[in-house]
Design an enzyme around this catalytic site. Structure first.
Site, PDB file in Angstrom:
ATOM      1  N   THR A  85      29.994   2.251  89.801  1.00 33.31           N
ATOM      2  CA  THR A  85      31.058   3.247  89.920  1.00 33.31           C
ATOM      3  C   THR A  85      31.935   3.259  88.668  1.00 33.31           C
ATOM      4  O   THR A  85      32.430   4.305  88.256  1.00 33.31           O
ATOM      5  CB  THR A  85      31.937   2.946  91.170  1.00 33.31           C
TER       6      THR A  85
ATOM      7  N   ARG B  51      29.547  -4.147  85.725  1.00 37.01           N
ATOM      8  CA  ARG B  51      30.376  -5.218  86.256  1.00 37.01           C
ATOM      9  C   ARG B  51      29.456  -6.313  86.768  1.00 37.01           C
ATOM     10  O   ARG B  51      28.573  -6.055  87.565  1.00 37.01           O
ATOM     11  CB  ARG B  51      31.201  -4.656  87.417  1.00 37.01           C
TER      12      ARG B  51
ATOM     13  N   SER C  54      38.334  -4.729  86.774  1.00 32.41           N
ATOM     14  CA  SER C  54      39.380  -4.142  87.615  1.00 32.41           C
ATOM     15  C   SER C  54      40.058  -5.165  88.521  1.00 32.41           C
ATOM     16  O   SER C  54      40.689  -6.088  88.037  1.00 32.41           O
ATOM     17  CB  SER C  54      38.772  -2.989  88.416  1.00 32.41           C
ATOM     18  N   HIS C  55      39.894  -5.004  89.823  1.00 30.66           N
ATOM     19  CA  HIS C  55      40.591  -5.849  90.797  1.00 30.66           C
ATOM     20  C   HIS C  55      39.737  -7.031  91.226  1.00 30.66           C
ATOM     21  O   HIS C  55      40.159  -7.810  92.072  1.00 30.66           O
ATOM     22  CB  HIS C  55      40.927  -5.002  92.028  1.00 30.66           C
TER      23      HIS C  55
ATOM     24  N   LYS D 282      33.380  -1.128  80.281  1.00 30.86           N
ATOM     25  CA  LYS D 282      33.288   0.313  80.490  1.00 30.86           C
ATOM     26  C   LYS D 282      33.306   0.971  79.119  1.00 30.86           C
ATOM     27  O   LYS D 282      33.940   0.469  78.198  1.00 30.86           O
ATOM     28  CB  LYS D 282      34.533   0.832  81.232  1.00 30.86           C
TER      29      LYS D 282
ATOM     30  N   ASP E 291      46.702  -3.565  89.893  1.00 30.26           N
ATOM     31  CA  ASP E 291      45.560  -4.481  89.913  1.00 30.26           C
ATOM     32  C   ASP E 291      45.331  -5.117  88.543  1.00 30.26           C
ATOM     33  O   ASP E 291      46.150  -4.959  87.633  1.00 30.26           O
ATOM     34  CB  ASP E 291      44.300  -3.753  90.400  1.00 30.26           C
TER      35      ASP E 291
ATOM     36  N   ASP F 232      43.529  -4.541  85.896  1.00 35.69           N
ATOM     37  CA  ASP F 232      43.538  -3.728  84.678  1.00 35.69           C
ATOM     38  C   ASP F 232      44.570  -2.609  84.704  1.00 35.69           C
ATOM     39  O   ASP F 232      44.606  -1.776  83.796  1.00 35.69           O
ATOM     40  CB  ASP F 232      42.144  -3.152  84.401  1.00 35.69           C
TER      41      ASP F 232
ATOM     42  N   ASP G 124      45.151   0.060  86.769  1.00 35.93           N
ATOM     43  CA  ASP G 124      44.952   1.463  87.129  1.00 35.93           C
ATOM     44  C   ASP G 124      45.199   1.757  88.603  1.00 35.93           C
ATOM     45  O   ASP G 124      45.286   2.917  89.000  1.00 35.93           O
ATOM     46  CB  ASP G 124      43.570   1.978  86.666  1.00 35.93           C
ATOM     47  N   ARG G 125      45.293   0.721  89.433  1.00 42.45           N
ATOM     48  CA  ARG G 125      45.552   0.972  90.865  1.00 42.45           C
ATOM     49  C   ARG G 125      47.028   0.775  91.191  1.00 42.45           C
ATOM     50  O   ARG G 125      47.759   0.129  90.436  1.00 42.45           O
ATOM     51  CB  ARG G 125      44.745   0.003  91.727  1.00 42.45           C
TER      52      ARG G 125
ATOM     53  N   THR H 242      33.163   9.634  94.821  1.00 45.41           N
ATOM     54  CA  THR H 242      33.973   8.455  94.522  1.00 45.41           C
ATOM     55  C   THR H 242      33.791   8.037  93.060  1.00 45.41           C
ATOM     56  O   THR H 242      32.684   8.049  92.542  1.00 45.41           O
ATOM     57  CB  THR H 242      33.543   7.307  95.451  1.00 45.41           C
TER      58      THR H 242
ATOM     59  N   GLU I 215      42.481   8.821  94.844  1.00 47.48           N
ATOM     60  CA  GLU I 215      41.420   8.227  95.653  1.00 47.48           C
ATOM     61  C   GLU I 215      42.065   7.337  96.703  1.00 47.48           C
ATOM     62  O   GLU I 215      43.130   6.753  96.463  1.00 47.48           O
ATOM     63  CB  GLU I 215      40.520   7.346  94.785  1.00 47.48           C
ATOM     64  N   GLU I 216      41.343   7.182  97.823  1.00 48.82           N
ATOM     65  CA  GLU I 216      41.875   6.340  98.902  1.00 48.82           C
ATOM     66  C   GLU I 216      42.007   4.879  98.479  1.00 48.82           C
ATOM     67  O   GLU I 216      42.745   4.132  99.084  1.00 48.82           O
ATOM     68  CB  GLU I 216      41.006   6.459 100.154  1.00 48.82           C
ATOM     69  N   SER I 217      41.273   4.482  97.452  1.00 44.44           N
ATOM     70  CA  SER I 217      41.230   3.087  97.030  1.00 44.44           C
ATOM     71  C   SER I 217      42.421   2.747  96.125  1.00 44.44           C
ATOM     72  O   SER I 217      42.258   2.071  95.123  1.00 44.44           O
ATOM     73  CB  SER I 217      39.916   2.825  96.309  1.00 44.44           C
TER      74      SER I 217
ATOM     75  N   LYS J 220      42.940   6.536  86.257  1.00 43.86           N
ATOM     76  CA  LYS J 220      44.048   6.441  87.200  1.00 43.86           C
ATOM     77  C   LYS J 220      45.067   5.468  86.616  1.00 43.86           C
ATOM     78  O   LYS J 220      44.738   4.702  85.703  1.00 43.86           O
ATOM     79  CB  LYS J 220      43.556   6.003  88.569  1.00 43.86           C
TER      80      LYS J 220
ATOM     81  N   ARG K 248      31.022   0.961 103.196  1.00 48.05           N
ATOM     82  CA  ARG K 248      32.397   1.419 103.421  1.00 48.05           C
ATOM     83  C   ARG K 248      32.356   2.529 104.466  1.00 48.05           C
ATOM     84  O   ARG K 248      31.588   3.497 104.329  1.00 48.05           O
ATOM     85  CB  ARG K 248      32.997   1.952 102.129  1.00 48.05           C
TER      86      ARG K 248
HETATM   87  C1  G1P Z   1      35.756   1.387  94.303  1.00 50.97           C
HETATM   88  C2  G1P Z   1      36.568   2.467  94.969  1.00 50.97           C
HETATM   89  C3  G1P Z   1      36.578   3.712  94.123  1.00 50.97           C
HETATM   90  C4  G1P Z   1      37.074   3.385  92.715  1.00 50.97           C
HETATM   91  C5  G1P Z   1      36.264   2.247  92.136  1.00 50.97           C
HETATM   92  C6  G1P Z   1      36.813   1.797  90.781  1.00 50.97           C
HETATM   93  O1  G1P Z   1      34.418   1.829  94.164  1.00 50.97           O
HETATM   94  O2  G1P Z   1      36.081   2.756  96.266  1.00 50.97           O
HETATM   95  O3  G1P Z   1      37.386   4.684  94.733  1.00 50.97           O
HETATM   96  O4  G1P Z   1      36.974   4.499  91.877  1.00 50.97           O
HETATM   97  O5  G1P Z   1      36.289   1.132  93.025  1.00 50.97           O
HETATM   98  O6  G1P Z   1      38.119   1.317  90.873  1.00 50.97           O
HETATM   99  P1  G1P Z   1      33.250   1.432  95.189  1.00 50.97           P
HETATM  100  O7  G1P Z   1      33.208  -0.066  95.247  1.00 50.97           O
HETATM  101  O8  G1P Z   1      33.642   1.990  96.533  1.00 50.97           O
HETATM  102  O9  G1P Z   1      32.024   2.077  94.615  1.00 50.97           O
HETATM  103 ZN    ZN Z   2      41.363  -1.262  88.258  1.00 52.51          ZN
END
Ligand code: G1P
Ligand code: ZN
Length: 550
Positions: free
Chosen positions: A25, A29, A120-121, A133, A284, A286, A288-289, A351, A370-372, A383, A503
């Site tokens: 996504t 990683r 990221s997180h 990335k 988070d 990096d 962005d959240r 997503t 995004e919901e995340s 983001k 999910r």
């Molecule tokens: C998850 C989140 C998605 C976000 C991504 C990167 O991806 O659900 O919204 O863009 O992390 O931060 P997923 O693990 O669901 O593919």
């Molecule tokens: Zn992040």
């Protein structure tokens, strides 16, 4: 200038392709141990550089969230970028840049792209995760066509190239020259802070703080600490006690730097006290959240983008409104209602932030989420966690209202979308894939089937057609909509580094204000059971109950 005498010597190293370098996504990683295998990182970076075929004299932005391996990877990427023909590298001091700040630098410095080093997180440290990335000249993540091409290139890599450079000192800002290569070490915060000062009413926010409103921000030992100290602390007057875990650490101090109610339980608990701050927030690893809380209140990310849209004109950068909005498909449809009322389009994308980028670039949208726990706007192409915090501070300061009161009045006007995500960890990735495969196949036959008190009115396997370039992205999740407008979405995570994560996204619309203060878990419990039975989760994959609910 005699380029001959100034060109750097390069060295070529032979390697054997790795078969597992497909990006997910958000970039590649992997566990640190995987990325540290001999030539693993180098092979991947070379595949990216080959795919991009950078122009001679290209400029690139490079930085990361400071996690373990950041410092090593950065030196390698600098050498490889230089060997590939880049002559101007803009690097965050100490190798640090938040994801949105890196995206901003790529745009404002008109760079040819950038490497962002982050998972990221995900947890950091030697046993944690690392990631890479690649972002395009627009500042946005590489689109699917590019990441697919990179994957193909990784299968053919037999050599990579390194420029002969000493170990670079990244601790001093300023320009270093090595032959034809210029390495510019920049303060990670400066340009980003200038951008935030243009978008938000700093004077009003500072006045709001001075008049006694309390803000707590948790940097979770990720990248946002230094940004928060400068912007929230020094510029806006948030007290030092309000700024938590602001020192970036390679292992995030053992924390899981993910702003959600489970990993930020301490903030949820703090907000439950009578002494709760007016606004509590976290970002988070990096940056962005974002997660936003208020007194006895947690803002759901889908509501956040809806409410920001409804109040956007209060922030100077958005005073003329936005041309349209977008949300990722599984995100709650709360923002759709506000967009409809404003008479602007609302796009539904797969997503992953990268799907917003064409719409942002074409000025079709100005706000997206995004919901995340991801929210952002046209100010950058990623983001942006701290941006969301500042936007909320601006809105609360301008409206002189508390966060829970603002939410209640929003729901009275638009109705409330109760929303939850249930994650099921499935140790065997193949079983997760089989579950999704069955759902995709059977989706059309679900129509008419009873689910609790309602009937399934339609179901499909989401395929996105980008309205800007017409490209198609298939199999982006299965959507099931009931005739009471409830919705269930199923998809597999694309960011995990082991097994599979299913999910399941649950949403129920409630127009009646008398029913707006119910417990989300209770409201969605029956829908969650229906979802588990529709997907035959236990039969396929084992876990009888969600492993995580957010
Ligand atoms: C998850 C989140 C998605 C976000 C991504 C990167 O991806 O659900 O919204 O863009 O992390 O931060 P997923 O693990 O669901 O593919
Ligand atoms: Zn992040």
């Amino acid at each position: 200038m005699n380029t001959e005498s100034t060109s750097l010597r390069t060295r070529t190293v032979a390697c054997t392709p790795y078969a597992d370098q497909r990006m997910g996504t958000a970039g590649l990683r992997r566990k640190v141990a995987v990325l540290r295998q001999p030539h693993y990182l180098e092979s991947f970076i070379q595949a990216v550089l080959d795919t991009l075929s950078l122009r001679q004299g290209a400029s690139l932005v490079i930085g990361g969230d400071g996690r373990f391996f950041n410092d090593v990877a950065i030196q390698t990427i600098i050498r490889m970028a230089a060997a590939a023909g880049a002559t101007h590298l803009i690097v965050g001091r100490d190798g640090l840049l938040s994801t949105p700040a890196a995206s901003n630098l790529i745009r404002t410095r008109r760079a040819d792209g950038g490497f962002l080093l982050t998972a990221s997180h995900n947890p950091g440290g030697p046993s944690g995760d690392f990631g890479v990335k690649f972002n395009m000249p627009t500042g946005g993540q590489a689109p699917e066509q590019v990441t697919d091409a990179v994957f193909e290139a990784t299968k053919r890599i037999h050599a990579y190239h390194l420029a002969d450079l000493p170990l670079l000192d990244l601790a001093r800002t300023g320009v270093q020259r090595h032959g034809q290569l210029t390495v510019e070490i920049v303060d990670p915060v400066d340009a980003y802070q200038q951008l935030m000062e243009k978008l938000f009413d700093f004077e009003r926010i500072a006045h709001w703080i001075r008049s006694g409103h309390r803000v707590v921000f948790d940097g979770m030992h990720g990248i946002t600490g230094p940004y928060a100290q400068r912007i929230l602390g020094e510029a806006l007057g948030v007290s030092p006690e309000g700024l938590m875990h602001t020192r970036p650490l390679p292992d995030f101090g053992g924390l899981h730097p993910d702003p959600n109610p489970v990993d930020c339980r301490h903030l949820v608990d703090l907000c439950a006290l009578p002494t709760a701050p007016d606004l509590a927030a976290a970002s988070d690893g990096d940056g962005d959240r974002n997660m936003i809380l208020g007194p006895a209140f947690m803002l759901s990310p889908g509501d956040s983008v809806a409410m920001l849209l409804a109040n956007a004109r209060l922030a100077p950068g958005y005073r003329y409104g936005v041309p349209g909005v977008a949300r990722s498909m599984p995100t709650s449809r709360a923002v759709d209602r506000v967009a409809a009322q404003l008479g602007i389009p609302c796009f539904e994308t797969p997503t992953g932030w990268r799907y917003f980028c064409n719409l942002l670039e074409a000025n079709r949208i100005g706000l997206c989420g995004e919901e995340s726990f991801g929210t952002g706007s046209s100010h950058t192409r990623e983001k942006d966690g701290l941006w969301a915090v500042l936007f909320w501070m601006n809105v609360l300061a301008a409206r002189e209202i508390s966060l829970p009161a603002l939410a209640a009045s929003h729901w009275r006007e638009h109705g409330r979308h109760y929303y939850q995500r249930h994650d099921y960890e499935i140790p065997d990735a193949a079983r997760g894939a089989a579950l999704m495969e069955e759902l995709r196949r059977t989706a059309p036959q679900l129509v008419g089937r009873r689910a609790g008190d309602a009937c399934i009115s339609w179901a499909d396997d989401f395929c996105y057609r980008d309205p800007v370039d017409g490209s198609e992205s298939a199999h982006q999740g299965v959507r099931v909509v009931l005739d009471d407008d409830s919705r269930i979405v199923f998809r597999l995570s694309g960011t995990g580094t082991a097994g599979a994560t299913l999910r399941v996204y649950l949403e129920r619309y409630e127009p009646d204000p008398a029913r707006h203060a119910l417990d989300t878990t209770a409201v969605l419990a029956a829908l969650g059971r229906e979802a588990a039975s529709l997907a035959r989760i236990t039969a396929h994959a084992g876990p009888a109950a969600p492993t995580m609910i957010v």
